[in-house]
Design an enzyme around this catalytic site. Sequence first.
Site, mmCIF file in Angstrom:
data_model
loop_
_atom_site.group_PDB
_atom_site.id
_atom_site.type_symbol
_atom_site.label_atom_id
_atom_site.label_comp_id
_atom_site.label_asym_id
_atom_site.label_seq_id
_atom_site.Cartn_x
_atom_site.Cartn_y
_atom_site.Cartn_z
ATOM 1 N N ASP A 11 0.799 -1.240 0.000
ATOM 2 C CA ASP A 11 0.000 0.000 0.000
ATOM 3 C C ASP A 11 0.831 1.288 0.000
ATOM 4 O O ASP A 11 0.590 2.195 0.823
ATOM 5 C CB ASP A 11 -0.967 -0.002 1.202
ATOM 6 C CG ASP A 11 -1.962 -1.161 1.160
ATOM 7 O OD1 ASP A 11 -1.900 -1.984 0.229
ATOM 8 O OD2 ASP A 11 -2.809 -1.251 2.068
ATOM 9 N N LYS A 112 -7.053 -4.930 -3.191
ATOM 10 C CA LYS A 112 -7.809 -5.489 -2.066
ATOM 11 C C LYS A 112 -8.747 -4.439 -1.497
ATOM 12 O O LYS A 112 -8.542 -3.243 -1.711
ATOM 13 C CB LYS A 112 -6.847 -5.988 -0.980
ATOM 14 C CG LYS A 112 -6.023 -4.862 -0.373
ATOM 15 C CD LYS A 112 -4.982 -5.384 0.591
ATOM 16 C CE LYS A 112 -4.139 -4.268 1.155
ATOM 17 N NZ LYS A 112 -4.906 -3.282 1.969
ATOM 18 N N CYS A 157 -1.982 -3.055 7.542
ATOM 19 C CA CYS A 157 -1.828 -3.902 6.353
ATOM 20 C C CYS A 157 -0.523 -4.676 6.333
ATOM 21 O O CYS A 157 -0.491 -5.812 5.864
ATOM 22 C CB CYS A 157 -2.051 -3.072 5.100
ATOM 23 S SG CYS A 157 -3.790 -2.587 4.963
HETATM 24 C C1 VGL Z 1 -4.777 0.390 5.812
HETATM 25 C C2 VGL Z 1 -6.320 1.181 7.295
HETATM 26 C C3 VGL Z 1 -7.321 1.087 6.341
HETATM 27 C C4 VGL Z 1 -3.357 0.025 5.543
HETATM 28 C C5 VGL Z 1 -5.763 0.271 4.852
HETATM 29 O O1 VGL Z 1 -2.940 0.019 4.364
HETATM 30 O O2 VGL Z 1 -2.621 -0.269 6.519
HETATM 31 N N1 VGL Z 1 -5.073 0.828 7.033
HETATM 32 N N2 VGL Z 1 -7.020 0.631 5.138
#
Ligand code: VGL
Length: 204
Positions: A11, A112, A157
């Site tokens: 991410d 995702k 994540c």
């Molecule tokens: C994430 C919170 C919500 C992350 C993704 O990438 O860690 N955290 N969505």
Amino acid sequence: MTPQQALLLIDLQNDFCPGGALAVHQGDEVIAIANPYAAEFYQRGQPVIATLDWHPADHGSFASNAGQTAGTQGELDGLAQVWWPDHCIQHSTGAELHPALAQRWISDRIYKGQDVKVDSYSAFFDNGHRNQTALDQLLKNRGITALTVMGLATDYCVKYSVLDALALGYAVTVISAGCRGVNLKNGDSEQALADMAAKGAVIL
Ligand code: VGL
Ligand code: ZN
């Protein structure tokens, strides 16, 4: 035989970097760490896989959709849920990989978080382990048995991706200098790294 390795970049998207909707403190600092690792893996012929949080605008994890306050906790379809600001909306600028990330080294992208009813921190499964992404099959198809992991956010994540990878039998190394956390509570990132280590991850 040495294990077949892949690099997993979690991410590395604008919304998790300063100025983004769910900015992680110093999140952009990890891009400069990701790039040389990605180049090295690429040059050795090893997969460089980027995950992307990829939510529809009506995603159930968004505080705005739940009528809740961001950063507080509740329940979504039977699972504990942190309510988040709207982030990583499919095709938005915030959902794009950080512009400084050297995308030429990336072999695969794993999306995702598309299911509105369940959040999806891990690169492998949604939070309810109801469905999986294409990642495990992709890795098995290429004979990958060991993963090097870094990215955002350490306490969500990265953590859940690493724990699922370990449970699936992968050897996992975490580049801690390449991770930054949300830290809703002080120390959440340190705790997350300790949890990963306790399950068998090697923390660099
Ligand atoms: C994430 C919170 C919500 C992350 C993704 O990438 O860690 N955290 N969505
Ligand atoms: Zn998300």
